[in-house]
Design an enzyme around this catalytic site. Structure first.
Site, PDB file in Angstrom:
ATOM      1  N   ASP A 126       4.113   0.688  12.187  1.00 11.40           N
ATOM      2  CA  ASP A 126       2.887   0.058  11.683  1.00 11.40           C
ATOM      3  C   ASP A 126       2.699  -1.373  12.201  1.00 11.40           C
ATOM      4  O   ASP A 126       1.621  -1.945  12.046  1.00 11.40           O
ATOM      5  CB  ASP A 126       2.873   0.057  10.146  1.00 11.40           C
ATOM      6  CG  ASP A 126       2.578   1.453   9.589  1.00 11.40           C
ATOM      7  OD1 ASP A 126       2.168   2.324  10.364  1.00 11.40           O
ATOM      8  OD2 ASP A 126       2.758   1.646   8.374  1.00 11.40           O
ATOM      9  N   ARG A 175      -0.001  14.590  13.022  1.00 13.06           N
ATOM     10  CA  ARG A 175       0.562  14.366  11.690  1.00 13.06           C
ATOM     11  C   ARG A 175       0.680  15.643  10.862  1.00 13.06           C
ATOM     12  O   ARG A 175       0.028  15.787   9.820  1.00 13.06           O
ATOM     13  CB  ARG A 175      -0.248  13.305  10.943  1.00 13.06           C
ATOM     14  CG  ARG A 175      -0.193  11.967  11.650  1.00 13.06           C
ATOM     15  CD  ARG A 175      -0.879  10.894  10.896  1.00 13.06           C
ATOM     16  NE  ARG A 175      -0.033  10.272   9.901  1.00 13.06           N
ATOM     17  CZ  ARG A 175      -0.384   9.176   9.231  1.00 13.06           C
ATOM     18  NH1 ARG A 175      -1.536   8.605   9.454  1.00 13.06           N
ATOM     19  NH2 ARG A 175       0.425   8.650   8.342  1.00 13.06           N
ATOM     20  N   PRO A 176       1.501  16.566  11.302  1.00 13.86           N
ATOM     21  CA  PRO A 176       1.704  17.775  10.502  1.00 13.86           C
ATOM     22  C   PRO A 176       2.413  17.450   9.187  1.00 13.86           C
ATOM     23  O   PRO A 176       2.989  16.372   9.037  1.00 13.86           O
ATOM     24  CB  PRO A 176       2.594  18.651  11.391  1.00 13.86           C
ATOM     25  CG  PRO A 176       3.249  17.714  12.340  1.00 13.86           C
ATOM     26  CD  PRO A 176       2.347  16.533  12.503  1.00 13.86           C
ATOM     27  N   CYS A 204      -5.211  12.888  12.748  1.00 14.16           N
ATOM     28  CA  CYS A 204      -5.926  11.616  12.603  1.00 14.16           C
ATOM     29  C   CYS A 204      -5.794  10.855  13.904  1.00 14.16           C
ATOM     30  O   CYS A 204      -5.220  11.352  14.866  1.00 14.16           O
ATOM     31  CB  CYS A 204      -5.383  10.823  11.427  1.00 14.16           C
ATOM     32  SG  CYS A 204      -3.758  10.177  11.748  1.00 14.16           S
ATOM     33  N   LYS A 216       0.839  -1.213   0.000  1.00 16.68           N
ATOM     34  CA  LYS A 216       0.000   0.000   0.000  1.00 16.68           C
ATOM     35  C   LYS A 216       0.874   1.263   0.000  1.00 16.68           C
ATOM     36  O   LYS A 216       0.646   2.187  -0.763  1.00 16.68           O
ATOM     37  CB  LYS A 216      -0.901   0.003   1.243  1.00 16.68           C
ATOM     38  CG  LYS A 216      -1.617   1.309   1.460  1.00 16.68           C
ATOM     39  CD  LYS A 216      -2.499   1.297   2.684  1.00 16.68           C
ATOM     40  CE  LYS A 216      -1.841   1.780   3.949  1.00 16.68           C
ATOM     41  NZ  LYS A 216      -1.570   3.234   4.017  1.00 16.68           N
ATOM     42  N   ASN A 217       1.871   1.266   0.867  1.00 13.02           N
ATOM     43  CA  ASN A 217       2.655   2.493   1.021  1.00 13.02           C
ATOM     44  C   ASN A 217       3.618   2.742  -0.135  1.00 13.02           C
ATOM     45  O   ASN A 217       4.248   3.785  -0.204  1.00 13.02           O
ATOM     46  CB  ASN A 217       3.412   2.481   2.358  1.00 13.02           C
ATOM     47  CG  ASN A 217       2.459   2.652   3.533  1.00 13.02           C
ATOM     48  OD1 ASN A 217       1.269   2.911   3.340  1.00 13.02           O
ATOM     49  ND2 ASN A 217       2.971   2.488   4.736  1.00 13.02           N
ATOM     50  N   LEU A 249       6.993  19.653   6.798  1.00 15.24           N
ATOM     51  CA  LEU A 249       8.262  19.285   6.143  1.00 15.24           C
ATOM     52  C   LEU A 249       8.090  19.153   4.631  1.00 15.24           C
ATOM     53  O   LEU A 249       9.018  19.404   3.867  1.00 15.24           O
ATOM     54  CB  LEU A 249       8.808  17.975   6.731  1.00 15.24           C
ATOM     55  CG  LEU A 249       9.248  18.056   8.201  1.00 15.24           C
ATOM     56  CD1 LEU A 249       9.620  16.665   8.728  1.00 15.24           C
ATOM     57  CD2 LEU A 249      10.435  19.013   8.349  1.00 15.24           C
ATOM     58  N   ARG A 257      -8.932  -0.305   4.232  1.00 10.49           N
ATOM     59  CA  ARG A 257      -8.100   0.672   3.530  1.00 10.49           C
ATOM     60  C   ARG A 257      -6.740   0.071   3.189  1.00 10.49           C
ATOM     61  O   ARG A 257      -6.091   0.528   2.246  1.00 10.49           O
ATOM     62  CB  ARG A 257      -7.848   1.878   4.434  1.00 10.49           C
ATOM     63  CG  ARG A 257      -8.932   2.911   4.461  1.00 10.49           C
ATOM     64  CD  ARG A 257      -8.479   4.110   5.282  1.00 10.49           C
ATOM     65  NE  ARG A 257      -7.051   4.319   5.048  1.00 10.49           N
ATOM     66  CZ  ARG A 257      -6.148   4.562   5.996  1.00 10.49           C
ATOM     67  NH1 ARG A 257      -6.492   4.660   7.242  1.00 10.49           N
ATOM     68  NH2 ARG A 257      -4.873   4.737   5.689  1.00 10.49           N
TER      69      ARG A 257
END
Ligand code: UD1
Length: 421
Positions: A309, A123-124, A118, A22-23, A127, A401
């Site tokens: 994860d 989770r900014p 989330c 997925k990633n 960057l 997801r």
């Protein structure tokens, strides 16, 4: 709303084939915006996140042809009709921000709504913007949270990331691929998914070196061309099934996995007494049925450290082994939402700041639990496999997801799990 009903299952046995990552597929799909030509992507997992990103690409003007049964997607972004990503799609999936780098590089403008926090933390994404600005873009954030990046032409730069953010590294690589001159990203993320993205862009005619290390050098090129690429196997899905074998004291052969990508998971499971046999042709055999299993400590870190994860699935497993374990989460600030749920199933886990202390050897029992995020949801399913009675997991859209055919794959291994509407 759909739910999973999970019943206590015996030891899982058999083999499971891991899907494309997925990633990896998400940034690769976003990178197809970098060229006018056909990009054929193989080993695309059939996941909600993939469908959301394909819809997003289509809304920007890309022609998207999906043959998802065969895990194949063909994208031709010949014409970009808008550089504003629809807010409703961005809200559905944080990774939508990955279209920003390629849109900016290709069209000189990208407008995307801030994805917001989330379940696992704030989770900014500053960057990502720091990188775009260093490349010469102007980045403005409106009061409503619409981020607009514009440029007359990106120029290579030296960029030091304060934290090796996966998404920021990917966005900067994509933007820098079409910039004029050379970009060097220092303290870059080193995840295998970064290497897969770089390989994809290099096949398109890009010039990226050092992906997989903390210093990535990108020589910008004037244009990129279409190509064909197969996505790497999902190391997090592989880790989840390794945990499923371990928690049920089963024996599962994991196929289509790259052992180098999951070294910390292998090492930590072995410390617990799980036997792992690696055969480069066959896959990885995980045996939780050989020796008594004992506790260990883990600390999540950016790659090549232990993946955040896998923290929650590993924690579910640690509730069942002999002894006390300590988990330290250093990547996200709020990634213990599954603790409350696991405790409601009879686990004994205490959290304090970044640490969780798990008293092992607990007999879990079924309960009604909520999948607060993707990996927390997977952890609850694993706990349900060994819990007495029935576990009902709700909010499973999170799980869907990110895991392709999760129920089917588990059932094939002997798990008692079904999806109900
Ligand atoms: C990616 C993965 C996700 C994984 C995470 C960490 C995808 C689609 N998702 O997410 O599954 O859990 O890597 O391995 O690939 N941060 C900042 N500022 C920024 C960016 C990040 O402070 O501009 C912080 C985040 O808040 C977080 C940490 O850095 O605490 C890691 O984030 P990042 O590596 O960016 O993760 P994602 O790319 O969002």
């Amino acid at each position: 709303m759909a739910k999973f009903i999970v019943e206590k299952s015996g030891p899982l046995r058999g083999e499971v084939t891991i899907s494309g990552a997925k990633n990896s597929v998400l940034p690769i799909l976003a990178a197809t915006l970098l060229c006018h030509e056909n990009c054929e992507i193989e080993a695309v997992p059939d996941l909600n996140d993939v469908h959301i990103l394909c819809s997003l690409l289509a809304s920007l003007g890309a022609e998207v042809e999906k043959d998802i049964e065969n895990n194949y997607v063909n994208i031709k972004a010949d014409k970009i009709i808008t550089n504003h990503a629809p807010e409703e799609l961005v809200r559905m999936m944080r990774a939508s921000i990955l279209v920003m780098g390629p849109l900016l590089a290709r069209t000189g403008k990208a407008a995307v709504n801030l994805p917001g926090g989330c379940a696992i933390g704030e989770r900014p994404v500053e960057l990502h913007f720091k990188g775009f600005k260093a490349l010469g873009a102007n980045v403005e954030i409106s009061e409503t949270g619409l981020v607009t990046a514009t440029t007359d032409g990106l120029k290579g730069a030296n960029i030091y990331l304060d934290f090796p953010s996966v998404g920021a590294t990917e966005n900067i690589i994509m933007a820098a691929s079409l910039a004029e001159g050379t970009t060097i990203i220092e303290n870059a993320a080193q995840e295998p998914e970064i290497v897969d993205l770089a390989n994809f862009i290099n096949k398109m005619g890009g010039h990226i070196r050092g992906a997989g290390t903390d210093t990535i050098k990108i020589d910008g090129v004037p244009s990129l061309r279409g190509t064909r690429h197969s996505v790497i196997p999902d190391r997090i899905e592989a880790g989840t099934f390794m945990m499923a074998a371990a928690i049920t004291r089963g024996s599962v052969l994991i196929r289509n996995v790259l052992p180098n990508h999951i070294k910390p998971i292998i090492a930590k499971l072995r410390e617990c007494g799980v036997e792992i046999f690696i055969n480069d042709d066959e896959g990885i055999l995980v045996r939780g049925d050989v020796a008594p299993l004992i506790s260990t400590d883990i600390k999540t870190l950016p790659y090549p450290g232990f993946p955040t994860d896998i923290q929650s699935p590993f924690m579910a497993f640690l509730t069942t082994v002999q002894g006390r374990s300590v988990v330290m989460e250093t990547v996200f600030e709020n990634r213990y939402m599954h603790v409350l749920e696991l405790n409601s199933m009879g686990a004994r886990i205490k959290t304090e700041g970044k640490c969780a202390i798990i008293d092992g050897n607990k007999k879990l029992h079924g309960s009604e639990v909520i999948a607060t995020d993707l990996r927390a949801g997977a952890a609850l399913v694993l706990a349900g496999l060994v819990a007495e009675g029935e576990t009902v997991v709700s909010d499973i859209y999170h799980i869907e997801r990110g895991y392709e055919k999760f129920v089917d794959k588990l059932v094939k291994l002997g798990a008692k799990i079904k999806r109900v509407e």
